[in-house]
Design a protein around this motif. Structure first.
Motif, PDB file in Angstrom:
ATOM      1  N   HIS A 149      58.301  26.938  38.169  1.00  0.00           N
ATOM      2  CA  HIS A 149      57.917  25.886  37.226  1.00  0.00           C
ATOM      3  C   HIS A 149      56.781  26.404  36.350  1.00  0.00           C
ATOM      4  CE1 HIS A 149      56.092  22.127  35.777  1.00  0.00           C
ATOM      5  NE2 HIS A 149      57.182  21.473  36.135  1.00  0.00           N
ATOM      6  N   HIS A 150      55.660  26.765  36.976  1.00  0.00           N
ATOM      7  CA  HIS A 150      54.548  27.380  36.240  1.00  0.00           C
ATOM      8  C   HIS A 150      53.790  28.324  37.153  1.00  0.00           C
ATOM      9  CE1 HIS A 150      52.619  23.700  37.963  1.00  0.00           C
ATOM     10  NE2 HIS A 150      51.548  24.471  38.097  1.00  0.00           N
ATOM     11  N   VAL A 151      52.962  29.149  36.537  1.00  0.00           N
ATOM     12  CA  VAL A 151      52.040  30.019  37.261  1.00  0.00           C
ATOM     13  C   VAL A 151      50.659  29.719  36.705  1.00  0.00           C
ATOM     14  CG1 VAL A 151      51.346  32.413  37.718  1.00  0.00           C
ATOM     15  CG2 VAL A 151      53.781  31.815  37.622  1.00  0.00           C
ATOM     16  N   THR A 152      49.691  29.499  37.602  1.00  0.00           N
ATOM     17  CA  THR A 152      48.339  29.123  37.164  1.00  0.00           C
ATOM     18  C   THR A 152      47.342  30.192  37.601  1.00  0.00           C
ATOM     19  OG1 THR A 152      48.799  26.765  37.144  1.00  0.00           O
ATOM     20  CG2 THR A 152      46.501  27.417  37.419  1.00  0.00           C
ATOM     21  N   ALA A 153      46.557  30.664  36.632  1.00  0.00           N
ATOM     22  CA  ALA A 153      45.617  31.757  36.885  1.00  0.00           C
ATOM     23  C   ALA A 153      44.228  31.382  36.377  1.00  0.00           C
ATOM     24  CB  ALA A 153      46.118  33.032  36.212  1.00  0.00           C
ATOM     25  N   ILE A 176      52.913  18.854  44.683  1.00  0.00           N
ATOM     26  CA  ILE A 176      52.484  18.979  46.082  1.00  0.00           C
ATOM     27  C   ILE A 176      52.142  20.446  46.301  1.00  0.00           C
ATOM     28  CG2 ILE A 176      53.802  17.007  46.979  1.00  0.00           C
ATOM     29  CD1 ILE A 176      55.951  18.946  47.950  1.00  0.00           C
ATOM     30  N   TYR A 177      51.226  20.705  47.205  1.00  0.00           N
ATOM     31  CA  TYR A 177      50.739  22.072  47.436  1.00  0.00           C
ATOM     32  C   TYR A 177      50.778  22.393  48.926  1.00  0.00           C
ATOM     33  CZ  TYR A 177      48.619  21.180  42.863  1.00  0.00           C
ATOM     34  OH  TYR A 177      48.423  20.841  41.554  1.00  0.00           O
ATOM     35  N   PHE A 178      51.018  23.646  49.230  1.00  0.00           N
ATOM     36  CA  PHE A 178      50.894  24.116  50.613  1.00  0.00           C
ATOM     37  C   PHE A 178      50.615  25.609  50.613  1.00  0.00           C
ATOM     38  CE2 PHE A 178      55.157  26.080  51.271  1.00  0.00           C
ATOM     39  CZ  PHE A 178      55.804  25.618  50.137  1.00  0.00           C
ATOM     40  N   PHE A 236      51.324  27.826  47.257  1.00  0.00           N
ATOM     41  CA  PHE A 236      52.553  27.393  46.580  1.00  0.00           C
ATOM     42  C   PHE A 236      52.386  25.930  46.165  1.00  0.00           C
ATOM     43  CE2 PHE A 236      56.333  30.145  48.349  1.00  0.00           C
ATOM     44  CZ  PHE A 236      55.733  31.292  47.872  1.00  0.00           C
ATOM     45  N   GLU A 237      53.017  25.607  45.042  1.00  0.00           N
ATOM     46  CA  GLU A 237      53.109  24.227  44.577  1.00  0.00           C
ATOM     47  C   GLU A 237      54.588  23.936  44.330  1.00  0.00           C
ATOM     48  OE1 GLU A 237      50.829  23.508  40.988  1.00  0.00           O
ATOM     49  OE2 GLU A 237      52.045  21.766  40.454  1.00  0.00           O
ATOM     50  N   ILE A 238      54.977  22.694  44.554  1.00  0.00           N
ATOM     51  CA  ILE A 238      56.294  22.220  44.127  1.00  0.00           C
ATOM     52  C   ILE A 238      56.025  21.170  43.054  1.00  0.00           C
ATOM     53  CG2 ILE A 238      58.483  21.170  44.811  1.00  0.00           C
ATOM     54  CD1 ILE A 238      57.982  23.739  46.368  1.00  0.00           C
ATOM     55  N   HIS A 250      45.914  31.679  40.697  1.00  0.00           N
ATOM     56  CA  HIS A 250      45.405  30.664  41.627  1.00  0.00           C
ATOM     57  C   HIS A 250      46.528  30.104  42.481  1.00  0.00           C
ATOM     58  CE1 HIS A 250      43.985  26.600  42.776  1.00  0.00           C
ATOM     59  NE2 HIS A 250      42.804  27.177  42.857  1.00  0.00           N
ATOM     60  N   HIS A 251      47.644  29.787  41.860  1.00  0.00           N
ATOM     61  CA  HIS A 251      48.812  29.316  42.614  1.00  0.00           C
ATOM     62  C   HIS A 251      50.074  29.506  41.778  1.00  0.00           C
ATOM     63  CE1 HIS A 251      47.695  25.626  40.317  1.00  0.00           C
ATOM     64  NE2 HIS A 251      49.006  25.498  40.224  1.00  0.00           N
ATOM     65  N   ILE A 252      51.186  29.399  42.454  1.00  0.00           N
ATOM     66  CA  ILE A 252      52.488  29.576  41.810  1.00  0.00           C
ATOM     67  C   ILE A 252      53.310  28.327  42.134  1.00  0.00           C
ATOM     68  CG2 ILE A 252      53.271  30.945  43.802  1.00  0.00           C
ATOM     69  CD1 ILE A 252      55.022  32.532  41.992  1.00  0.00           C
ATOM     70  N   ALA A 253      53.932  27.763  41.093  1.00  0.00           N
ATOM     71  CA  ALA A 253      54.627  26.495  41.269  1.00  0.00           C
ATOM     72  C   ALA A 253      56.126  26.666  41.083  1.00  0.00           C
ATOM     73  CB  ALA A 253      54.103  25.457  40.281  1.00  0.00           C
ATOM     74  N   PHE A 254      56.881  25.997  41.945  1.00  0.00           N
ATOM     75  CA  PHE A 254      58.338  26.001  41.908  1.00  0.00           C
ATOM     76  C   PHE A 254      58.823  24.647  41.398  1.00  0.00           C
ATOM     77  CE2 PHE A 254      56.960  29.103  44.952  1.00  0.00           C
ATOM     78  CZ  PHE A 254      57.829  30.173  44.787  1.00  0.00           C
TER      79      PHE A 254
HETATM   80 ZN    ZN Z   1      50.009  24.012  39.316  1.00  0.00          ZN
END
Ligand code: ZN
Length: 309
Positions: free
Chosen positions: A9-13, A256-258, A266-268, A218-222
């Protein structure tokens, strides 16, 4: 096994300078700034989103610029390289263009049989472009990069892990399948995804954990289609033993994050409602948008946030 997840979905840095980050992603790489808001959990800093014309999930790179933050130290337990898809035959253009813009660490090679150009972002961000002749996603061409060169969206992201086993199992549970292995890197692919379908796993057993800082992801979102699919995924992850946050409203998607076994966050995220929920498509990213809970900070933030242009 889950079938709701459709790719990235997105990648956040993290970044150190908002105007430098903005110039790099729009003028140098030619993505569209699709949203200018603040970090909902830390509203004194921006949250900037760059992607295609609409900010389609699978194309969206996002940044938290913290002024003067020190650089991250690359290591394991994090995303290594964020990779974007470009048209076949475009890498000669990109190599010249990025060199002319002073982009660091340009390196041409081949990865999984495709031509690749790796480079560093302004804070040492690990980035690459890969030629993909099968990518039919439309590119944003409003920031000066022609259609036969422009970025189509994410191609893949690599995870750097000390021990890949549990994370690979998780990705398979999330619907990914092992596709191939190249030079020690294992590629997992989500069949019939949104185009941003591949996750590469680099196993680096002797490498210490990375330290989060400027240039770090910081996190990667699916991506999932909607909130119902997100709740199904949340329940399945929790039934498997993952600690998952409640659903959080991020205005442009629900999240949601885990934390994964290998240490990556990871984020969904849902594809709904999208970045045009509070701006016309023609004007995405032009105005500072604040979530309702931070609207009372507007006059202060308009003075303290560094202008992007
Ligand atoms: Zn995010």
């Amino acid at each position: 096994m889950l079938n709701q997840i459709k790719g990235l979905h997105h990648v956040t840095a993290m970044a150190s300078s908002a105007p430098e980050n903005n110039a790099f992603w729009t003028r140098t790489l030619g993505l569209r700034r699709v949203k200018q808001t603040v970090n909902f959990d830390e509203p004194s800093v921006y949250h900037l989103y760059y992607g295609d014309e609409h900010g389609t999930p699978g194309s969206v790179m996002t940044y938290f610029p913290f002024p003067h933050i020190i650089r991250g130290r690359p290591g394991t337990g994090e995303v290594g390289t964020t990779v974007f898809s470009v048209p076949e035959g475009s890498l000669d253009f990109w190599q010249q263009h990025l060199a002319a813009q002073g982009v660091a660490d340009l390196k041409r090679d081949e990865s999984f049989g495709s031509r690749r150009l790796a480079f560093s972002g302004p804070d040492g961000d690990g980035l690459a472009l890969v030629e993909d002749k099968n990518d039919v996603r439309p590119a944003w061409i409003g920031d000066g990069i022609a259609a036969d060169h422009a970025i189509r969206g994410f191609h893949s992201a690599s995870l750097r892990l000390r021990d890949a086993g549990a994370t690979e199992e998780l990705l398979k549970f999330m619907g990914y399948q092992h596709a191939e292995t190249h030079a020690g890197t294992k590629r997992l692919v989500r069949p019939d995804g949104n185009g941003a379908d591949a996750i590469d796993i680099e196993t680096l057993p002797g490498v210490p954990r990375g330290d989060l800082g400027a240039g770090s992801v910081h996190h990667i979102a699916f991506a999932v289609d909607n909130r119902a699919a997100q709740l199904e995924v949340r329940k399945a992850l929790m039934d498997t033993g993952f600690q998952v946050t409640p659903v959080i409203d991020r205005d442009y998607f629900w999240a949601i994050y885990f934390r994964t076994p290998g240490g990556v966050l990871f984020e969904i995220a849902t594809n709904e409602p999208g970045f045009d929920r509070d701006e016309d498509t023609a004007h995405l990213g032009e105005a500072l948008k604040l979530p309702a809970q931070h609207e009372h900070l507007r006059s202060r933030l308009e003075k303290t946030l560094e202008p992007l242009e």
